[in-house]
Design a protein around this motif. Structure first.
Motif, PDB file in Angstrom:
ATOM      1  N   LYS A  76      10.198  10.146  30.584  1.00 53.55           N
ATOM      2  CA  LYS A  76      11.384  10.966  30.840  1.00 53.55           C
ATOM      3  C   LYS A  76      11.117  12.439  30.563  1.00 53.55           C
ATOM      4  O   LYS A  76      10.378  12.800  29.642  1.00 53.55           O
ATOM      5  CB  LYS A  76      12.557  10.509  29.972  1.00 53.55           C
ATOM      6  CG  LYS A  76      13.047   9.097  30.242  1.00 53.55           C
ATOM      7  CD  LYS A  76      13.526   8.925  31.676  1.00 53.55           C
ATOM      8  CE  LYS A  76      14.702   9.826  32.012  1.00 53.55           C
ATOM      9  NZ  LYS A  76      15.212   9.583  33.389  1.00 53.55           N
ATOM     10  N   ARG A  77      11.752  13.282  31.371  1.00 54.79           N
ATOM     11  CA  ARG A  77      11.724  14.722  31.128  1.00 54.79           C
ATOM     12  C   ARG A  77      12.585  14.997  29.897  1.00 54.79           C
ATOM     13  O   ARG A  77      13.692  14.451  29.767  1.00 54.79           O
ATOM     14  CB  ARG A  77      12.278  15.444  32.349  1.00 54.79           C
ATOM     15  CG  ARG A  77      12.064  16.938  32.382  1.00 54.79           C
ATOM     16  CD  ARG A  77      12.150  17.465  33.808  1.00 54.79           C
ATOM     17  NE  ARG A  77      13.432  17.198  34.421  1.00 54.79           N
ATOM     18  CZ  ARG A  77      14.448  18.061  34.465  1.00 54.79           C
ATOM     19  NH1 ARG A  77      14.316  19.263  33.904  1.00 54.79           N
ATOM     20  NH2 ARG A  77      15.581  17.755  35.047  1.00 54.79           N
ATOM     21  N   PHE A  78      12.086  15.834  28.968  1.00 58.96           N
ATOM     22  CA  PHE A  78      12.841  16.031  27.729  1.00 58.96           C
ATOM     23  C   PHE A  78      12.728  17.462  27.235  1.00 58.96           C
ATOM     24  O   PHE A  78      11.852  18.233  27.645  1.00 58.96           O
ATOM     25  CB  PHE A  78      12.358  15.058  26.644  1.00 58.96           C
ATOM     26  CG  PHE A  78      11.044  15.433  26.010  1.00 58.96           C
ATOM     27  CD1 PHE A  78      10.993  15.979  24.737  1.00 58.96           C
ATOM     28  CD2 PHE A  78       9.848  15.257  26.691  1.00 58.96           C
ATOM     29  CE1 PHE A  78       9.789  16.329  24.143  1.00 58.96           C
ATOM     30  CE2 PHE A  78       8.636  15.605  26.106  1.00 58.96           C
ATOM     31  CZ  PHE A  78       8.613  16.140  24.828  1.00 58.96           C
ATOM     32  N   PHE A  79      13.641  17.813  26.310  1.00 56.25           N
ATOM     33  CA  PHE A  79      13.655  19.138  25.686  1.00 56.25           C
ATOM     34  C   PHE A  79      14.025  18.958  24.220  1.00 56.25           C
ATOM     35  O   PHE A  79      14.970  18.243  23.901  1.00 56.25           O
ATOM     36  CB  PHE A  79      14.674  20.049  26.376  1.00 56.25           C
ATOM     37  CG  PHE A  79      14.799  21.406  25.732  1.00 56.25           C
ATOM     38  CD1 PHE A  79      13.820  22.372  25.907  1.00 56.25           C
ATOM     39  CD2 PHE A  79      15.899  21.715  24.934  1.00 56.25           C
ATOM     40  CE1 PHE A  79      13.929  23.626  25.306  1.00 56.25           C
ATOM     41  CE2 PHE A  79      16.020  22.960  24.327  1.00 56.25           C
ATOM     42  CZ  PHE A  79      15.027  23.914  24.524  1.00 56.25           C
ATOM     43  N   GLU A  80      13.267  19.602  23.345  1.00 57.67           N
ATOM     44  CA  GLU A  80      13.505  19.488  21.904  1.00 57.67           C
ATOM     45  C   GLU A  80      13.995  20.809  21.324  1.00 57.67           C
ATOM     46  O   GLU A  80      13.497  21.875  21.676  1.00 57.67           O
ATOM     47  CB  GLU A  80      12.218  19.074  21.176  1.00 57.67           C
ATOM     48  CG  GLU A  80      11.802  17.641  21.408  1.00 57.67           C
ATOM     49  CD  GLU A  80      10.589  17.260  20.581  1.00 57.67           C
ATOM     50  OE1 GLU A  80      10.753  16.542  19.582  1.00 57.67           O
ATOM     51  OE2 GLU A  80       9.478  17.683  20.939  1.00 57.67           O
ATOM     52  N   THR A  81      14.963  20.713  20.411  1.00 56.99           N
ATOM     53  CA  THR A  81      15.462  21.889  19.707  1.00 56.99           C
ATOM     54  C   THR A  81      16.046  21.438  18.377  1.00 56.99           C
ATOM     55  O   THR A  81      15.936  20.267  18.007  1.00 56.99           O
ATOM     56  CB  THR A  81      16.529  22.616  20.558  1.00 56.99           C
ATOM     57  OG1 THR A  81      16.887  23.843  19.921  1.00 56.99           O
ATOM     58  CG2 THR A  81      17.780  21.762  20.737  1.00 56.99           C
ATOM     59  N   ILE A 103       7.226  15.988  30.059  1.00 55.94           N
ATOM     60  CA  ILE A 103       7.431  14.558  30.268  1.00 55.94           C
ATOM     61  C   ILE A 103       6.912  13.822  29.040  1.00 55.94           C
ATOM     62  O   ILE A 103       5.760  14.017  28.644  1.00 55.94           O
ATOM     63  CB  ILE A 103       6.701  14.046  31.527  1.00 55.94           C
ATOM     64  CG1 ILE A 103       7.092  14.873  32.758  1.00 55.94           C
ATOM     65  CG2 ILE A 103       6.979  12.563  31.742  1.00 55.94           C
ATOM     66  CD1 ILE A 103       8.536  14.749  33.154  1.00 55.94           C
ATOM     67  N   HIS A 104       7.756  12.983  28.443  1.00 52.08           N
ATOM     68  CA  HIS A 104       7.300  12.260  27.256  1.00 52.08           C
ATOM     69  C   HIS A 104       6.407  11.090  27.639  1.00 52.08           C
ATOM     70  O   HIS A 104       6.700  10.336  28.577  1.00 52.08           O
ATOM     71  CB  HIS A 104       8.475  11.724  26.442  1.00 52.08           C
ATOM     72  CG  HIS A 104       8.033  10.958  25.225  1.00 52.08           C
ATOM     73  ND1 HIS A 104       7.455  11.580  24.143  1.00 52.08           N
ATOM     74  CD2 HIS A 104       8.035   9.636  24.955  1.00 52.08           C
ATOM     75  CE1 HIS A 104       7.141  10.670  23.244  1.00 52.08           C
ATOM     76  NE2 HIS A 104       7.477   9.482  23.709  1.00 52.08           N
TER      77      HIS A 104
END
Length: 465
Positions: A76-81, A103-104
């Motif tokens: 999955k495409r992901f974003f971390e913050t 992409i994870h």
């Protein structure tokens, strides 16, 4: 319209977790996006994401200050913050998430969907790595915190029968002390260490981390020793997993035999022969220094703790001050814990008072939020001040720091101590849990009033349109 799924998690799992979820949900709904947020709070995961929802999502948002298991997001495409960013800069977080190309992959490598952003991603990764150690520490603290709170409150309850009543065998006071001090406080360092290692190496780090933490307790290396053993166990376990390869038929031995045996052996020997004695000496010296502290030294320590507690209201600086205070509490030094809790209660209480005495400086929504802040303040949830700080940081944050700094300094100056690490005003009702109770309550009230007065002076009147 985009389909989004998200996870929010903070070290305490109380305020930031749910505030970040609320901010993400509101922004997504206001902008026509579909979102579901799983909150990993102090009572476990709520609103859990299903595999179907994950598969149908366009992007996964991880707004967390602690370790989040990522296996279910493979491909999955992901974003971390962080949770703080999700609360304060929600628009930017959502925009960056929708533009994310990461992409994870469960192989441990996160691939980019676009090579054009490779340099940018590498720079971002390096920035993340510089804060990775702090995230691992906060993961350990988040798992340790319920144990500390339960143990501390039970110890405080044992004081209801008298400060030294627990010394009489067979009494209820002795039983409460055995549960809180003998059990909870005895394993807290092991849990801290185990989950620091878990954050670094996932499950392979847990066993050596727990054992290393228990060794830290047994050799009197304490809280500091537990932190060292946690990081050591995590990185040793990770190194073993990444560099030792067994034939396919024997791969099943890695998680149950090879990793726990080798990592525990390394961590145990290092803790006993290298780390134990010097860290134990440092702990004892620090304890003696703090216990013997008085006058201007005590006031200065209290001032610093107070300023830190109010600076980011539950963020990294606040958590650092609180974590240090909890560690000292575990070593029997209780004055910093008193200063930290008092200073953490002051910001939302000061805001509540300000909304009452300077009504023309706050709008209708802020008056309602001020009431909620007052309730959060008496419960020692500093995050109740965040909405006001986000809206007007240049006036609000200095006002909060002024009041909390005063409260911390006064608490330490008056020699107040606290046997419990949480509970807010409810702990004050437990006999003998707080020493010098009258001056402790006065310190909290004085800081809250100073914050309220500063806000009343600095904030501009609300002009009707």
């Amino acid at each position: 319209m985009a389909k989004l799924v998200a996870i929010t998690a903070c070290p305490t799992g109380i305020a930031h977790t749910f505030m970040a979820a609320s901010a993400l949900e509101k922004f997504a709904q206001d902008n026509g996006h579909e979102i579901k947020v799983e909150t990993q709070g102090s009572v476990g995961a709520k609103n859990k994401l299903t595999q179907s929802e994950i598969e149908n999502a366009d992007v996964v948002i991880i707004a967390a200050d602690t370790h989040v298991e990522m296996e279910r997001f493979d491909g999955k495409r992901f974003f971390e913050t962080s949770t703080a960013e999700a609360i304060k800069n929600t628009t930017e977080v959502l925009q960056n998430a929708l533009r994310s190309t990461k992409i994870h992959s469960n192989s441990g490598k996160n691939h980019d969907a676009s090579l054009k952003q490779k340099v940018t991603e590498i720079k971002e990764d390096r920035k993340t790595q510089t804060t990775g150690a702090y995230k691992h520490l906060l993961t350990g603290v988040s798992y340790m915190l319920p144990i500390v709170v339960a143990g501390g409150l039970l110890i405080a309850l044992s004081f209801v029968f008298g400060i030294e009543a627990f010394k009489e065998e067979g009494t209820l006071a002795a039983a409460l002390m055995n549960i809180g001090g003998g059990a909870a406080f005895h394993i807290m360092v092991a849990v801290l260490s185990g989950y620091i290692a878990f954050s670094i190496a996932d499950r392979p780090g847990l066993a050596p981390g727990l054992i290393g933490g228990m060794l830290a307790s047994n050799i009197e290396a304490g809280f500091l020793g537990g932190i060292i053993s946690g990081f050591l166990a995590g990185y040793v376990a990770k190194l073993i997993v990444e560099n030792i390869k067994l034939p396919e038929n024997f791969e099943g031995l890695m998680p149950v035999l090879v990793v726990p045996l080798l990592a525990t052996l390394v961590v145990g020997l290092v803790m006993i022969y290298i780390v134990g004695e010097p860290v134990s000496y440092i702990n004892e010296a620090l304890k003696n220094f703090l216990e013997g502290m008085s006058g201007s030294n005590a006031i200065l320590i209290g001032l610093i703790l107070g300023l830190m507690m109010a600076f980011d209201m539950g963020g990294p600086v606040n958590k650092a001050a609180y974590t240090v205070s909890v560690g000292l509490l575990a070593n029997g030094v209780t004055a910093p814990m008193a200063a930290a809790m008092a200073a953490g209660m002051t910001p939302p209480l000061g805001i509540f008072i300000a909304t009452m005495i300077a009504k023309n400086k706050f709008d209708a929504a802020e008056h309602q939020a001020g009431k909620a802040a007052g309730v959060l303040g008496i419960c020692f949830i500093t995050e109740g001040a965040i909405p006001f700080a986000v809206k007007d940081p240049l006036r609000v944050i200095p006002s909060l720091m002024l009041g909390s700094g005063l409260t911390g300094a006064m608490s330490m100056g008056f020699g107040c101590t606290l046997a419990a690490p949480h509970g807010g005003i409810f702990v004050l009702a437990i006999p003998n849990a707080v020493t010098n109770l009258g001056m402790y309550a006065f310190s909290i009230l004085a800081g809250a009033l100073v914050t309220a007065i500063a806000l009343s002076v600095l904030k501009k009147p609300i002009t009707s349109k």
